[in-house]
Design an enzyme around this catalytic site. Structure first.
Site, PDB file in Angstrom:
ATOM      1  N   THR A   1       0.817  -1.211   0.000  1.00  0.00           N
ATOM      2  CA  THR A   1       0.000   0.000   0.000  1.00  0.00           C
ATOM      3  C   THR A   1       0.856   1.269   0.000  1.00  0.00           C
ATOM      4  O   THR A   1       0.517   2.251  -0.648  1.00  0.00           O
ATOM      5  CB  THR A   1      -0.945   0.008   1.215  1.00  0.00           C
ATOM      6  OG1 THR A   1      -0.180  -0.237   2.401  1.00  0.00           O
ATOM      7  CG2 THR A   1      -2.008  -1.068   1.081  1.00  0.00           C
TER       8      THR A   1
ATOM      9  N   PHE B   1      -6.948   4.404   5.755  1.00  0.00           N
ATOM     10  CA  PHE B   1      -6.385   3.298   6.534  1.00  0.00           C
ATOM     11  C   PHE B   1      -7.476   2.489   7.233  1.00  0.00           C
ATOM     12  O   PHE B   1      -7.208   1.783   8.201  1.00  0.00           O
ATOM     13  CB  PHE B   1      -5.395   3.830   7.568  1.00  0.00           C
ATOM     14  CG  PHE B   1      -4.199   4.500   6.953  1.00  0.00           C
ATOM     15  CD1 PHE B   1      -3.165   3.745   6.428  1.00  0.00           C
ATOM     16  CD2 PHE B   1      -4.124   5.878   6.885  1.00  0.00           C
ATOM     17  CE1 PHE B   1      -2.066   4.357   5.842  1.00  0.00           C
ATOM     18  CE2 PHE B   1      -3.035   6.509   6.296  1.00  0.00           C
ATOM     19  CZ  PHE B   1      -1.998   5.743   5.771  1.00  0.00           C
TER      20      PHE B   1
ATOM     21  N   CYS C   1      -5.540   0.163  10.222  1.00  0.00           N
ATOM     22  CA  CYS C   1      -4.152  -0.238   9.983  1.00  0.00           C
ATOM     23  C   CYS C   1      -3.247   0.142  11.155  1.00  0.00           C
ATOM     24  O   CYS C   1      -3.124   1.315  11.501  1.00  0.00           O
ATOM     25  CB  CYS C   1      -3.648   0.422   8.704  1.00  0.00           C
ATOM     26  SG  CYS C   1      -1.908   0.132   8.364  1.00  0.00           S
TER      27      CYS C   1
END
Length: 498
Positions: free
Chosen positions: A293, A421, A428
């Protein structure tokens, strides 16, 4: 041994929306439904996310799509997404795309079901690894990897060659998480082709994506050869991580990194430790999610900087002002790059590299006062559309403008409108790591180069569960006058061999 989460073509416990949304008929869907197959007219199996974005623009903030007899509900309106962020009523849902990764990641932090205890255990054990003190310790290793990148780009600049931005950002972020988290050097910048770990990782992500685009009962037949390749990719990932863990145990080292925490640290309250199989799953999770990512985020940001020279000039001036003539930026100086961070945030707004997250109802409830949901019913939040909601971002939401993230603008927006996120307790864990790394790298590249785009390039987005700009090439040109002090980054790689 890997888990087999697919049963009769679907993950265990999968519920189509027709089972969880009592008033599903009120939710709009695309026209031209085909019996049995569903909403397949105009579908491109390589770009299912972008297909959903096109439907979202036509159908509104809550809509549904049907695929092979199963209904799926998508949400992107800011008001509805904010309601789904209510942790007292909703929780993370491990949707099809993520469940398809469980054969490799199992009950790792990203892929664990809520009822599985290991995600909370791992979260509590590993959270101190992302404290401010820990982050400051990673900073020199991030600089060391960045120096390898700039040496590579210097050679390209000297010969007038273009650089493969997504490929180089992948090398950078893989090396960064491998060295900071696990004391391992993949040697990515010494290779002319991607490391086999990257090839296997891309294979598993692509396979997980493909599973979502074929009829569920026919997947074992239609994807027979792809399944064999996927099994080989998983076996390679497992062998790589097992060897990494064996080497650490044999060395007797205590580097204080994420791997040490996984192997040595007990839960502060219960005294539990991660079992060996879960250690493997957590390492794979961090190595894959911890670089895939971030490399996408950096690649999109570099694309926009190359296309907006006025933004690049303003960001570059900030870097020069904040970092001055220091040979390398200190940890604290990265956080002072506020405009560079805005560039990163605006890139993540337009193309969040983890482009969706799913939420499920803890109990029977009503979404945003409009749509009844039974316990266990779930919806997929389309983050790129949430980030384009005109009620939040204005009529020009498609325009790249980092000033959307100046402090006053951020304070004026409602909560839960920017979610690159994820959200809630399962958001995350490494987001601060990723943001520090990406801001540092953008600052270093801005200070060292002018980045010239290919005038003929038009942004194309490739999907493999995560998003990446496809075929992006830039021509780096060393700035003049050359800041030798600023460019001569010389720092060792502590501990080099998620």
């Amino acid at each position: 041994m890997t888990e087999a989460p697919i049963r009769d073509g679907l993950p265990r416990g999968f519920r189509g929306a027709e089972l969880g949304w009592p008033e599903l008929d009120r939710i709009p869907h695309p026209p031209y439904r085909v019996p049995l197959l569903g909403d397949v007219v105009g579908v491109n199996r390589r770009t299912p996310l972008q297909d959903s974005l096109r439907h979202a623009r036509r159908l509104g903030p809550v809509f549904r799509r049907k695929a092979f007899g199963k209904e799926f509900v998508f949400v992107w309106g800011a008001r509805h997404a904010a309601d789904l962020a209510d942790e007292s009523r909703f929780a993370k849902h491990v949707g099809l795309g993520i469940a398809n990764l469980r054969p490799v990641a199992g009950d790792g932090l990203f892929t664990a079901y809520n009822h599985e205890p290991n995600w909370q255990l791992a979260h509590d054990v590993l959270a101190p690894g992302f404290s401010r003190e820990a982050m400051a310790g990673y900073h020199p290793m991030m600089l060391a990897v960045a120096r390898q990148l700039t040496e590579h780009w210097d050679r390209a600049a000297a010969t007038g060659r273009a650089v493969d931005v997504p490929g180089d950002m992948t090398k950078l972020t893989l090396e960064t998480i491998a060295r900071t988290g696990f004391g391992h050097d993949f040697g990515s910048f010494e290779r002319s082709r991607p490391h086999p770990f990257v090839t296997a990782m891309v294979g598993t992500l692509t396979y997980a994506q493909r599973l979502n685009t074929v009829p569920f009962p026919l997947a074992p037949l239609l994807l027979r050869s792809a399944s064999r390749r996927n099994a080989a990719d998983i076996a390679y990932l497992n062998r790589t991580v097992d060897e990494l863990v064996r080497a650490r145990r044999a060395s007797g080292r205590g580097d204080g990194d994420l791997l040490d925490r996984m192997l040595q640290t007990a839960h502060p309250e219960t005294g539990e430790r991660l079992e060996p199989r879960n250690v493997r799953r957590q390492v794979i999770t961090f190595l894959v999610a911890g670089h895939e990512t971030t490399s996408g985020a950096l690649s999109f940001a570099l694309h926009y900087l190359s296309r907006h020279p006025e933004v690049a000039a303003r960001a570059r001036a900030e870097v020069d002002r904040v970092w001055g003539d220091a040979a390398e930026p200190a940890y604290e100086q990265v956080a002072r790059l506020r405009y560079v961070r805005r560039v990163l945030d605006e890139s993540l707004r337009l193309w969040p590299t983890a482009p969706a997250f799913a939420r499920e109802a803890r109990e029977d409830t009503v979404l945003a006062g409009e749509h009844p949901m039974r316990r266990g019913a779930w919806a997929l939040v389309l983050t790129p559309m949430l980030h384009r909601d005109p009620e939040v971002w204005g009529a020009d939401a498609e325009r790249f403008d980092p000033d959307r993230f100046d402090a006053r603008a951020v304070r004026s927006r409602a909560p839960h409108t920017f979610k690159p996120f994820g959200t809630g307790a399962r958001a995350c864990i490494g987001r601060q790591f990723a943001l520090h790394e990406a801001t540092l790298v953008l600052g270093l590249l801005l200070r060292r180069y002018e980045m010239r785009p290919d005038p003929a390039y038009r942004l194309r987005v490739t999907e493999r569960l995560t998003l990446m700009p496809e075929g992006l090439r830039l021509h780096p040109e060393r700035r003049t006058p050359v800041r030798e002090a600023a460019s001569d980054l010389r720092c060792p790689v502590p501990g080099a061999g998620d």
